[in-house]
Each structure stands twice: as C-alpha cells, then as structure tokens.
Write an enzyme that holds these catalytic residues in place. Sequence first.
Site, mmCIF file in Angstrom:
data_model
loop_
_atom_site.group_PDB
_atom_site.id
_atom_site.type_symbol
_atom_site.label_atom_id
_atom_site.label_comp_id
_atom_site.label_asym_id
_atom_site.label_seq_id
_atom_site.Cartn_x
_atom_site.Cartn_y
_atom_site.Cartn_z
ATOM 1 N N GLN A 1 60.393 21.471 23.584
ATOM 2 C CA GLN A 1 60.817 20.846 22.333
ATOM 3 C C GLN A 1 60.190 21.472 21.092
ATOM 4 O O GLN A 1 60.736 21.344 20.003
ATOM 5 C CB GLN A 1 60.517 19.341 22.388
ATOM 6 C CG GLN A 1 61.338 18.624 23.459
ATOM 7 C CD GLN A 1 61.086 17.138 23.511
ATOM 8 O OE1 GLN A 1 60.200 16.685 24.220
ATOM 9 N NE2 GLN A 1 61.828 16.358 22.750
ATOM 10 N N HIS B 1 72.379 26.983 25.765
ATOM 11 C CA HIS B 1 73.177 28.152 25.396
ATOM 12 C C HIS B 1 74.653 27.970 25.760
ATOM 13 O O HIS B 1 75.472 28.811 25.413
ATOM 14 C CB HIS B 1 72.604 29.426 26.054
ATOM 15 C CG HIS B 1 71.296 29.837 25.436
ATOM 16 N ND1 HIS B 1 70.353 30.599 26.087
ATOM 17 C CD2 HIS B 1 70.771 29.579 24.211
ATOM 18 C CE1 HIS B 1 69.305 30.793 25.299
ATOM 19 N NE2 HIS B 1 69.542 30.185 24.152
ATOM 20 N N ASP C 1 65.710 28.138 21.281
ATOM 21 C CA ASP C 1 65.183 29.501 21.108
ATOM 22 C C ASP C 1 63.962 29.532 20.186
ATOM 23 O O ASP C 1 63.002 30.252 20.449
ATOM 24 C CB ASP C 1 66.264 30.433 20.539
ATOM 25 C CG ASP C 1 67.433 30.614 21.506
ATOM 26 O OD1 ASP C 1 67.448 29.939 22.562
ATOM 27 O OD2 ASP C 1 68.347 31.410 21.199
ATOM 28 N N ARG D 1 48.509 15.334 23.423
ATOM 29 C CA ARG D 1 49.238 15.507 24.690
ATOM 30 C C ARG D 1 50.332 16.550 24.480
ATOM 31 O O ARG D 1 51.195 16.371 23.624
ATOM 32 C CB ARG D 1 49.860 14.168 25.112
ATOM 33 C CG ARG D 1 50.756 14.304 26.325
ATOM 34 C CD ARG D 1 51.449 13.000 26.735
ATOM 35 N NE ARG D 1 52.330 13.301 27.837
ATOM 36 C CZ ARG D 1 53.560 12.844 28.000
ATOM 37 N NH1 ARG D 1 54.078 11.986 27.138
ATOM 38 N NH2 ARG D 1 54.289 13.218 29.016
ATOM 39 N N HIS E 1 57.385 18.801 31.924
ATOM 40 C CA HIS E 1 58.178 18.014 30.971
ATOM 41 C C HIS E 1 59.574 18.657 30.901
ATOM 42 O O HIS E 1 60.003 19.136 29.857
ATOM 43 C CB HIS E 1 57.480 17.956 29.615
ATOM 44 C CG HIS E 1 57.909 16.807 28.744
ATOM 45 N ND1 HIS E 1 57.013 15.939 28.144
ATOM 46 C CD2 HIS E 1 59.127 16.371 28.354
ATOM 47 C CE1 HIS E 1 57.673 15.047 27.421
ATOM 48 N NE2 HIS E 1 58.961 15.290 27.523
ATOM 49 N N ASN F 1 56.665 14.055 33.699
ATOM 50 C CA ASN F 1 57.042 13.152 32.618
ATOM 51 C C ASN F 1 58.410 12.543 32.908
ATOM 52 O O ASN F 1 59.389 13.263 33.082
ATOM 53 C CB ASN F 1 57.132 13.927 31.296
ATOM 54 C CG ASN F 1 57.590 13.026 30.151
ATOM 55 O OD1 ASN F 1 56.857 12.146 29.720
ATOM 56 N ND2 ASN F 1 58.820 13.225 29.691
ATOM 57 N N GLU F 2 58.474 11.228 32.973
ATOM 58 C CA GLU F 2 59.728 10.480 33.069
ATOM 59 C C GLU F 2 60.659 10.974 34.172
ATOM 60 O O GLU F 2 61.743 11.523 33.898
ATOM 61 C CB GLU F 2 60.455 10.490 31.722
ATOM 62 C CG GLU F 2 59.714 9.755 30.617
ATOM 63 C CD GLU F 2 60.596 9.490 29.403
ATOM 64 O OE1 GLU F 2 61.688 10.061 29.296
ATOM 65 O OE2 GLU F 2 60.177 8.677 28.547
ATOM 66 N N ASN G 1 55.587 5.404 29.113
ATOM 67 C CA ASN G 1 56.351 5.741 27.895
ATOM 68 C C ASN G 1 57.238 4.551 27.580
ATOM 69 O O ASN G 1 57.838 3.964 28.489
ATOM 70 C CB ASN G 1 57.272 6.942 28.126
ATOM 71 C CG ASN G 1 56.519 8.265 28.116
ATOM 72 O OD1 ASN G 1 55.300 8.308 27.947
ATOM 73 N ND2 ASN G 1 57.248 9.355 28.303
ATOM 74 N N TYR H 1 60.119 2.922 24.548
ATOM 75 C CA TYR H 1 60.841 3.014 23.270
ATOM 76 C C TYR H 1 61.584 1.740 22.910
ATOM 77 O O TYR H 1 61.584 1.313 21.762
ATOM 78 C CB TYR H 1 61.808 4.208 23.314
ATOM 79 C CG TYR H 1 61.069 5.521 23.242
ATOM 80 C CD1 TYR H 1 60.779 6.110 22.023
ATOM 81 C CD2 TYR H 1 60.596 6.139 24.396
ATOM 82 C CE1 TYR H 1 60.057 7.293 21.955
ATOM 83 C CE2 TYR H 1 59.869 7.320 24.332
ATOM 84 C CZ TYR H 1 59.599 7.893 23.113
ATOM 85 O OH TYR H 1 58.874 9.050 23.032
ATOM 86 N N GLU I 1 53.670 7.700 25.403
ATOM 87 C CA GLU I 1 54.665 7.913 24.336
ATOM 88 C C GLU I 1 55.153 6.580 23.810
ATOM 89 O O GLU I 1 55.398 5.655 24.588
ATOM 90 C CB GLU I 1 55.908 8.660 24.842
ATOM 91 C CG GLU I 1 55.768 10.135 24.986
ATOM 92 C CD GLU I 1 57.067 10.796 25.462
ATOM 93 O OE1 GLU I 1 58.165 10.375 25.052
ATOM 94 O OE2 GLU I 1 56.945 11.726 26.278
HETATM 95 C C1 NOJ Z 1 60.853 10.652 26.033
HETATM 96 C C2 NOJ Z 1 60.704 12.105 26.350
HETATM 97 O O1 NOJ Z 1 59.566 12.295 27.136
HETATM 98 C C3 NOJ Z 1 60.627 12.981 25.101
HETATM 99 O O2 NOJ Z 1 60.724 14.293 25.501
HETATM 100 C C4 NOJ Z 1 61.721 12.578 24.123
HETATM 101 O O3 NOJ Z 1 61.762 13.429 23.027
HETATM 102 C C5 NOJ Z 1 61.470 11.137 23.714
HETATM 103 N N1 NOJ Z 1 61.640 10.317 24.882
HETATM 104 C C6 NOJ Z 1 62.403 10.626 22.605
HETATM 105 O O4 NOJ Z 1 63.685 10.478 23.072
#
Ligand code: NOJ
Length: 496
Positions: free
Chosen positions: A34, A54, A66, A91, A136, A180-181, A323, A325, A393
């Site tokens: 990212q 791509h 890129d 992290r 990740h 991760n996730e 994590n 959200y 997160e």
């Molecule tokens: C969790 C993911 O680990 C992360 O890569 C992503 O950018 C965030 N969620 C936000 O959507």
Amino acid sequence: MTCSLFLGTYTEVQTKMRKIPQGLRLGVATAAFQIEGGWNASDKTPSIWDNFCHIPGRVADGTNGDDTCKSYEFYQRDLKMLKFLGVDFYRFSVSWPRVLPNGFANKISKDGIGYYSKLVDELIAIGIEPVVTIYHWDLPQSLQDLGGWANPLIAEWFEDYARVLYNALGDRVKTWITLNEPKQFGIYGYGTERFAPDICSAGTGEYMVVKNMLLAHARAWHLYDKEFRPTQKGNCGITIATDFREGLTDSPADVEAGKLALDFEVGFYSHPIFSKTGGFPERVVKRIAEKSAEQGYPRSRLPELSKEEIALISGTSDFFGFNHYSSKFYTTETYKRGMFPIPSYNDDIGAVGTYGGYKEAPVIHTKKIPNGIRKALNWVKDQYDNPEIFITENGYGTSSGSNDLERIDYYKEYINAVLDAIEVDGCRVSTYTAWSLMDNMEWSSGIGAKFGLFEVDFNDDQKTRRPRASAFWYKDLIAKRTLDLEAKPQVEEISF
Ligand code: NOJ
C-alpha cells in the site's frame, strides 16, 4: 448512564477528559504494497497485487501499486512523520517478493532484506518500536502460479519465509504478526473478483485456503516459539478482522443469524487458535456440512481439520491481533435463496447483513458504530478467557480533504469505547493502532479511499505528505496521554 445499541447494554463513563491507561501503547500502521511502490526495484518480482492492478478495470480508479507513496525510496520521510506524531511503535509489513524474489527461501534479496533492516534500525534509533507483519496480502506471483494459498505446501513456504525474517530482523524486532486478516485475503481473494488473486471459487476454494492459512500461521508461530523465542524473547501472533456482527432485531432467528455471521466472520479464524476446544466453530462446520449435502456434494465443502492439525493450530498466538472498522446487523427476514451465488460464503450464512440506520460514511466499511468495537472486544474476552488484545488497526475512510473532523470524531468515539472496554469491562487491551499513517493504495478501491492521518499528493512525483487535522489531534493525544473528547486540533501548514 447506560446505552443500548440493538442488543446489549453497557455502562459508559461520562467524562470529557480521560487518561490513557498506563501500559496502553499507541501507534500507527501501514502495509508494504500500500505504501512502498518500487514494485520492480532491484530484484523484486511481481506480487499478486502488482499483477491484479495491472489488469484494466480491476481497481476502481484505475490506479496501481507501482509507485503509491514511494516509501521504498522515501522511507526516511515516513520516519520523520512518525517522530512528529510521537508514536510508541510503527506497524509495517514486509513484501515477500521483495525479500524472496523466487518466493522460495533459496535466494534472499540483499537489497530487499537490507531495506527492512535499515528501516528497523532507524526506527529504533528514534525510539519507535518496529512491529512487523510478515504477510499483508502481497504473495509472490510465482507461488500463486503453484496454487498460492490453495496449495497445502504453502504452510512450508510460509514457514521458510518467516524463518528468513526471524533470522535477519529478530534480534531487533520483538513483535511479529504472521498473517493480516485471513478472512479478507482468503474469502475475497478466492471467492470473489474483488481481491487478488481473483480466483472466484466461491463456496469451495475459499474454504480450502482458510485451512492452509491457519496451518501456515501455526507453523510460523511454532518455529518462533521453539527456535527463536528462547534467544530473541519476542511475541508472535495473528491479526484477525474483528468487525462485529449481531442480529438486526431480537427475533430468535435474527439473534441466531448474528451469532452465525460472527462465527463466519471472526470465529472461523480465531476459534481454531484461541478456543479451549480448538477447531472451527461448531455452527460454521454444521451449516457448511448441511448446505453441502443439500447441494449434492459427497462431503462438506469445508475441509476437515484432523486431530493433529487441531492440536498444531491450538494456542498459537501470544496475543489477539484485532483489526476493527465497523459492525453489521443480520436478518433472515429479507434473505431469499438465490440472492447470493450458490454455493458461496454469503449463501452459507443465509442471512442479509446491513449497517443498520447509522449515518452514511464515505467509505462504507468504516461506518461509525463505536459501541461495536466495545462489543467485539468483549466477545473476544468472553470467548477466549480474556486474552491480551493488540488493536492492530482501527480507522476511518474519507474521499478528500485535509480538515478531517469526521475522522477525528470517529477516533474519539472509538477510543472512548476502547477505554470503556478496558476500564469498565476489564478487557486486556495493551495496544491501539490507528490505520493509517498516510493515504495509500486502498487495494481494489485505489487511491480514492483515504485513510491517512497524513494526506499524500499522489500527483506529485515526490509524493509530498501533509498532516491532516487528525494528525495534529493524534499527536496531541499521544503527547498528553489524554483523550479529550472536546479537543480541537491546532493545525499548521507543514509538509514532509
Ligand atoms: C484492513 C487492511 O488490513 C488494510 O490493508 C486496509 O487498508 C484497511 N483495512 C482499510 O480498509
């Protein structure tokens, strides 16, 4: 005061100024794909995400990985930003194909491992602890060509890769996150077109990879535990997306749908590792077996875990990486057979998930439902005998702007709920991580979905970073170690 959000009632602390509990470490996170760019720098080979981006039409705004923030080139500016914020830790993740260009551990890239080694050294030099995610989502394409996470041998490939990192960085890195996730890269990557590697094997392949991920994680943990922990003395664990799920109404059918959805979303990954019994959650095993039989499969579409595999996976995390959200509410009321592909993960849940009547959010999966984080933390506490939780997160997505008061509100309310979970409910949260340090490549949403405390100018070759209002706010929270619910940040024009 008590507050009720659909189901569940909690006591809330009513104060506008709250001390951050001693021992709660504050940091920020990013991930290699990212932010790094440098997708073909030195001997790095393409990852599944390089290739996915791509392909025209795969990413909402047509962007790719890129360059992104060019952190491979400009990481020293990231260090200055971290210093500016005053975080306790950073992290970040390691790109597998940057370190092992063949995917296998027969050849270690000097430049690749050198990059992470410098980053670790320079973080430590400015007093910031490195927290490293081993995977990740950016699998080497060469391993995908051999089946990727659907090939059971990946457990060995991953263990070999982890060994390279423990050997090279483990003298200085004391917190490791294996995966991760798993839900997101497994179910979205192998069951839908939404994520690389875009395998679209809904209801079958997407479950095969879950088993392989758990075994890969377990092998990497055992390796650390046996061969590295005695001398390196660190921690190793997994990060699971723990967005909360519950019934939309209190009808018995919806309540059960909420529990089933939560087991599919979180328990699928956490139960095998953290529960006393081990293995997949009973509800999930039963539901997939029943549906598979109805659909004429000679055996369940969910591969079994043998007794030995259950034992190998059980207990393999030194903390619960969490994590979070948002939250969703499930109902069977509006569910109709055929509304989701058959078979598929969603059809197996057999209910419809919505975000309820909460205020719209620019990035839907970050709809602000602060009580949900408290419920999710309590669920982990109750299910798994109150493990230590690292919130790895939490954050809010916007589509533009530097005066991001909405993001500050989100953080204030979520951190407040976390403090309630710690102080009122007794959850053992020792780490809080804001996602993200800066705007970055938000996977198939591209650079249009912005999560940064720092805004990045992607049109500028220098990828200039400027602190948003939320960066000043977080800096202040860290400096004063106080959550002031009425704080208004003092903003200055600066750039990095
Ligand atoms: C969790 C993911 O680990 C992360 O890569 C992503 O950018 C965030 N969620 C936000 O959507």
